[in-house]
Design a protein around this motif. Structure first.
Motif, PDB file in Angstrom:
ATOM      1  N   THR A  98       2.367  -5.536   8.417  1.00  0.00           N
ATOM      2  CA  THR A  98       2.994  -4.219   8.370  1.00  0.00           C
ATOM      3  C   THR A  98       4.143  -4.165   9.365  1.00  0.00           C
ATOM      4  O   THR A  98       4.076  -4.787  10.431  1.00  0.00           O
TER       5      THR A  98
ATOM      6  N   TYR B 207      -3.681   1.150  10.091  1.00  0.00           N
ATOM      7  CA  TYR B 207      -4.646   0.105   9.750  1.00  0.00           C
ATOM      8  C   TYR B 207      -5.681  -0.084  10.868  1.00  0.00           C
ATOM      9  O   TYR B 207      -6.856  -0.314  10.605  1.00  0.00           O
TER      10      TYR B 207
ATOM     11  N   HIS C 275      -6.774   2.190  12.754  1.00  0.00           N
ATOM     12  CA  HIS C 275      -7.680   3.327  12.597  1.00  0.00           C
ATOM     13  C   HIS C 275      -8.735   3.032  11.521  1.00  0.00           C
ATOM     14  O   HIS C 275      -9.855   3.533  11.596  1.00  0.00           O
TER      15      HIS C 275
ATOM     16  N   ARG D 200       0.277  12.459   0.502  1.00  0.00           N
ATOM     17  CA  ARG D 200      -0.064  11.820   1.783  1.00  0.00           C
ATOM     18  C   ARG D 200      -0.760  12.798   2.734  1.00  0.00           C
ATOM     19  O   ARG D 200      -0.588  14.004   2.619  1.00  0.00           O
ATOM     20  N   GLY D 201      -1.502  12.237   3.655  1.00  0.00           N
ATOM     21  CA  GLY D 201      -2.161  13.064   4.663  1.00  0.00           C
ATOM     22  C   GLY D 201      -3.413  13.754   4.147  1.00  0.00           C
ATOM     23  O   GLY D 201      -3.944  14.650   4.797  1.00  0.00           O
ATOM     24  N   LYS D 202      -3.909  13.359   2.979  1.00  0.00           N
ATOM     25  CA  LYS D 202      -5.107  14.002   2.411  1.00  0.00           C
ATOM     26  C   LYS D 202      -6.293  13.034   2.338  1.00  0.00           C
ATOM     27  O   LYS D 202      -7.275  13.309   1.671  1.00  0.00           O
ATOM     28  N   GLY D 203      -6.137  11.887   2.946  1.00  0.00           N
ATOM     29  CA  GLY D 203      -7.255  10.929   2.955  1.00  0.00           C
ATOM     30  C   GLY D 203      -7.174   9.875   1.860  1.00  0.00           C
ATOM     31  O   GLY D 203      -8.024   8.989   1.787  1.00  0.00           O
TER      32      GLY D 203
ATOM     33  N   LYS E 292       2.966   0.419  10.270  1.00  0.00           N
ATOM     34  CA  LYS E 292       1.739   1.200  10.033  1.00  0.00           C
ATOM     35  C   LYS E 292       0.525   0.546  10.707  1.00  0.00           C
ATOM     36  O   LYS E 292      -0.617   0.736  10.286  1.00  0.00           O
TER      37      LYS E 292
ATOM     38  N   GLY F  16      -4.936   7.486   1.501  1.00  0.00           N
ATOM     39  CA  GLY F  16      -4.604   6.167   2.059  1.00  0.00           C
ATOM     40  C   GLY F  16      -5.882   5.456   2.467  1.00  0.00           C
ATOM     41  O   GLY F  16      -6.078   4.266   2.195  1.00  0.00           O
ATOM     42  N   ARG F  17      -6.764   6.193   3.126  1.00  0.00           N
ATOM     43  CA  ARG F  17      -8.069   5.620   3.492  1.00  0.00           C
ATOM     44  C   ARG F  17      -8.842   5.238   2.230  1.00  0.00           C
ATOM     45  O   ARG F  17      -9.415   4.150   2.133  1.00  0.00           O
TER      46      ARG F  17
ATOM     47  N   VAL G  51       0.870  -1.185   0.000  1.00  0.00           N
ATOM     48  CA  VAL G  51       0.000   0.000   0.000  1.00  0.00           C
ATOM     49  C   VAL G  51       0.897   1.222   0.000  1.00  0.00           C
ATOM     50  O   VAL G  51       1.723   1.393   0.903  1.00  0.00           O
TER      51      VAL G  51
ATOM     52  N   ILE H 267       0.921   5.564  -1.043  1.00  0.00           N
ATOM     53  CA  ILE H 267       0.391   6.809  -1.612  1.00  0.00           C
ATOM     54  C   ILE H 267       1.597   7.674  -1.947  1.00  0.00           C
ATOM     55  O   ILE H 267       2.569   7.716  -1.188  1.00  0.00           O
TER      56      ILE H 267
HETATM   57  C1  LIG Z   1       0.503   4.627   5.114  1.00  0.00           C
HETATM   58  C2  LIG Z   1      -0.037   5.525   3.996  1.00  0.00           C
HETATM   59  C3  LIG Z   1      -0.572   4.646   2.888  1.00  0.00           C
HETATM   60  C4  LIG Z   1      -1.178   6.381   4.565  1.00  0.00           C
HETATM   61  O1  LIG Z   1      -1.693   7.166   3.519  1.00  0.00           O
HETATM   62  P1  LIG Z   1      -2.176   8.672   3.757  1.00  0.00           P
HETATM   63  O2  LIG Z   1      -2.807   9.156   2.514  1.00  0.00           O
HETATM   64  O3  LIG Z   1      -1.059   9.463   4.306  1.00  0.00           O
HETATM   65  O4  LIG Z   1      -3.284   8.476   4.924  1.00  0.00           O
HETATM   66  P2  LIG Z   1      -4.676   9.213   5.022  1.00  0.00           P
HETATM   67  O5  LIG Z   1      -4.480  10.664   4.874  1.00  0.00           O
HETATM   68  O6  LIG Z   1      -5.662   8.582   4.122  1.00  0.00           O
HETATM   69  O7  LIG Z   1      -5.090   8.868   6.514  1.00  0.00           O
HETATM   70  C5  LIG Z   1      -6.329   8.259   6.811  1.00  0.00           C
HETATM   71  C6  LIG Z   1      -6.500   8.283   8.303  1.00  0.00           C
HETATM   72  O8  LIG Z   1      -5.457   7.503   8.896  1.00  0.00           O
HETATM   73  C7  LIG Z   1      -4.728   8.277   9.822  1.00  0.00           C
HETATM   74  N1  LIG Z   1      -3.325   7.903   9.704  1.00  0.00           N
HETATM   75  C8  LIG Z   1      -2.526   8.060   8.635  1.00  0.00           C
HETATM   76  N2  LIG Z   1      -1.305   7.571   8.897  1.00  0.00           N
HETATM   77  C9  LIG Z   1      -1.355   7.103  10.148  1.00  0.00           C
HETATM   78  C10 LIG Z   1      -0.399   6.471  10.984  1.00  0.00           C
HETATM   79  N3  LIG Z   1       0.852   6.214  10.583  1.00  0.00           N
HETATM   80  N4  LIG Z   1      -0.797   6.109  12.219  1.00  0.00           N
HETATM   81  C11 LIG Z   1      -2.053   6.336  12.650  1.00  0.00           C
HETATM   82  N5  LIG Z   1      -2.997   6.938  11.899  1.00  0.00           N
HETATM   83  C12 LIG Z   1      -2.646   7.305  10.663  1.00  0.00           C
HETATM   84  C13 LIG Z   1      -4.970   9.719   9.406  1.00  0.00           C
HETATM   85  O9  LIG Z   1      -4.815  10.577  10.516  1.00  0.00           O
HETATM   86  C14 LIG Z   1      -6.376   9.668   8.887  1.00  0.00           C
HETATM   87  O10 LIG Z   1      -7.278   9.735   9.962  1.00  0.00           O
HETATM   88  P3  LIG Z   1      -8.710  10.481   9.795  1.00  0.00           P
HETATM   89  O11 LIG Z   1      -9.308   9.979   8.498  1.00  0.00           O
HETATM   90  O12 LIG Z   1      -9.473  10.062  10.987  1.00  0.00           O
HETATM   91  O13 LIG Z   1      -8.400  11.933   9.721  1.00  0.00           O
HETATM   92  C15 LIG Z   1       1.048   6.484   3.463  1.00  0.00           C
HETATM   93  O14 LIG Z   1       1.552   7.221   4.542  1.00  0.00           O
HETATM   94  C16 LIG Z   1       2.189   5.789   2.746  1.00  0.00           C
HETATM   95  O15 LIG Z   1       2.128   5.566   1.540  1.00  0.00           O
HETATM   96  N6  LIG Z   1       3.282   5.477   3.499  1.00  0.00           N
HETATM   97  C17 LIG Z   1       4.468   4.856   2.903  1.00  0.00           C
HETATM   98  C18 LIG Z   1       4.235   3.422   2.477  1.00  0.00           C
HETATM   99  C19 LIG Z   1       3.829   2.558   3.630  1.00  0.00           C
HETATM  100  O16 LIG Z   1       4.417   2.562   4.696  1.00  0.00           O
HETATM  101  N7  LIG Z   1       2.787   1.740   3.391  1.00  0.00           N
HETATM  102  C20 LIG Z   1       2.257   0.813   4.347  1.00  0.00           C
HETATM  103  C21 LIG Z   1       2.900  -0.517   4.136  1.00  0.00           C
HETATM  104  S1  LIG Z   1       2.305  -1.687   5.333  1.00  0.00           S
END
Ligand SMILES: CC(C)(COP(=O)(O)OP(=O)(O)OC[C@H]1O[C@@H](n2cnc3c(N)ncnc32)[C@H](O)[C@@H]1OP(=O)(O)O)[C@@H](O)C(=O)NCCC(=O)NCCS
Length: 278
Positions: free
Chosen positions: A156, A163, A165, A128-131, A159, A133-134, A121, A123
């Protein structure tokens, strides 16, 4: 006259063409899916023009040669594994502003017919941080449900809070079929699985190792082909993947919480197992 009949009888004599048209016209349409913000998900094998862009996105997080990455992404197919892309904007043409936001791969799980394994997974860093990932996880769920699956499993390294969350709970190891499922029937993989039977009550790991490795039948049934060597287990430098199941630490650390896990990847890095019923 039904369209299907019309296609077959009157217009198209070429069987391959007919079969392609019938598949396109009559397959349940589960992608692409658009939301109000112009964001949509689509399987990579329906957008081969995005292969290299996708390889760059995944490589920006987990370094690997571009050729090897493209090769692995090319395995995306309808029968799994499937790579889902999260896209924003409209496709090419003059003024096209399409952006690749994210990537996720879904594979079959050995001996768990209702489960898919979620991997890689990611983004794009700028988004990132714009929703998104969700959103990509919701799209993975939607895709899985539409194909008849009821559970997503994943691992993971760090992360687990993200997940959790999104509704994932701590879980026990399963065996990711990965690309094996494209050339070895799932029943055959199941016979050689290290996890016997299905465990439909995964939940939190309360301690104890996963089931012991299942011994290969001896002698092997003559009708069964020997499966090729399984892909290597996940390491810290690659997205978490799950073949074979990771080794465990000694007994005192066998409780998995969101802070601590008894599981380790092939390099000894802690790894959390999670799943969500969808
Ligand atoms: C992990 C990842 C996919 C999250 O994507 P993102 O677009 O930044 O996350 P979002 O903005 O959609 O966050 C969705 C929700 O999760 C929460 N969240 C995001 N990252 C979080 C974290 N590390 N820990 C806890 N909560 C988290 C956000 O606060 C948000 O909460 P809300 O909807 O209640 O406001 C992204 O950071 C990424 O690509 N990371 C690098 C690759 C990676 O590590 N992938 C996972 C492999 S297991």
């Amino acid at each position: 006259m039904e369209v299907r009949e019309w296609l077959k009888r009157d217009r198209f004599k070429e069987p391959l063409l007919v079969s392609c048209l019938v598949r396109v016209l009559f397959q349940p349409s589960i992608s692409p899916q658009c939301d109000d913000g112009g964001v949509q998900s689509i399987p990579l094998h329906q957008r081969p023009d995005l292969l290299e862009t996708c390889a760059d996105l995944v490589n920006s997080e987990w370094q690997r040669s571009r050729g090897a990455r493209v090769h692995s992404l090319q395995k995306s197919c309808q029968e799994f594994p499937v790579v889902l892309l999260l896209l924003q904007g409209s496709r090419n043409g003059n003024g096209g502003d399409e952006t690749l936001l994210g990537h996720v791969r879904l594979s079959r799980v050995v001996s768990h017919r209702g489960s898919l394994f979620v991997e890689s997974v990611v983004i794009s860093k700028a988004q990132r941080g714009k929703g998104y990932g969700r959103t990509i996880m919701q799209e993975a769920e939607r895709y899985a449900r539409a194909k008849g699956f009821s559970r997503l499993c994943l691992t993971t390294h760090d992360k687990q809070h993200f997940y959790a969350h999104l509704g994932y709970v701590l879980s026990t190891p399963v065996q990711n079929a990965g690309i094996m499922a494209s050339f070895v029937p799932m029943e055959v993989l199941g016979r050689f699985s290290r996890h016997t039977g299905t465990n439909d009550n995964l939940g939190e790991v309360l301690g104890g190792p996963p089931p012991p490795p299942r011994l290969l039948p001896s002698p092997s049934p003559p009708s069964l082909p020997t499966p090729p060597a399984l892909p290597p287990p996940p390491t810290a430098s690659s997205p978490p993947s799950c073949l074979p199941p990771p080794p465990l630490l000694p007994a005192q650390l066998l409780v998995q919480t969101l802070k601590e896990t008894p599981y380790r990847d092939a390099k000894g890095v802690p790894i959390f197992w999670m799943h969500k019923d969808i």
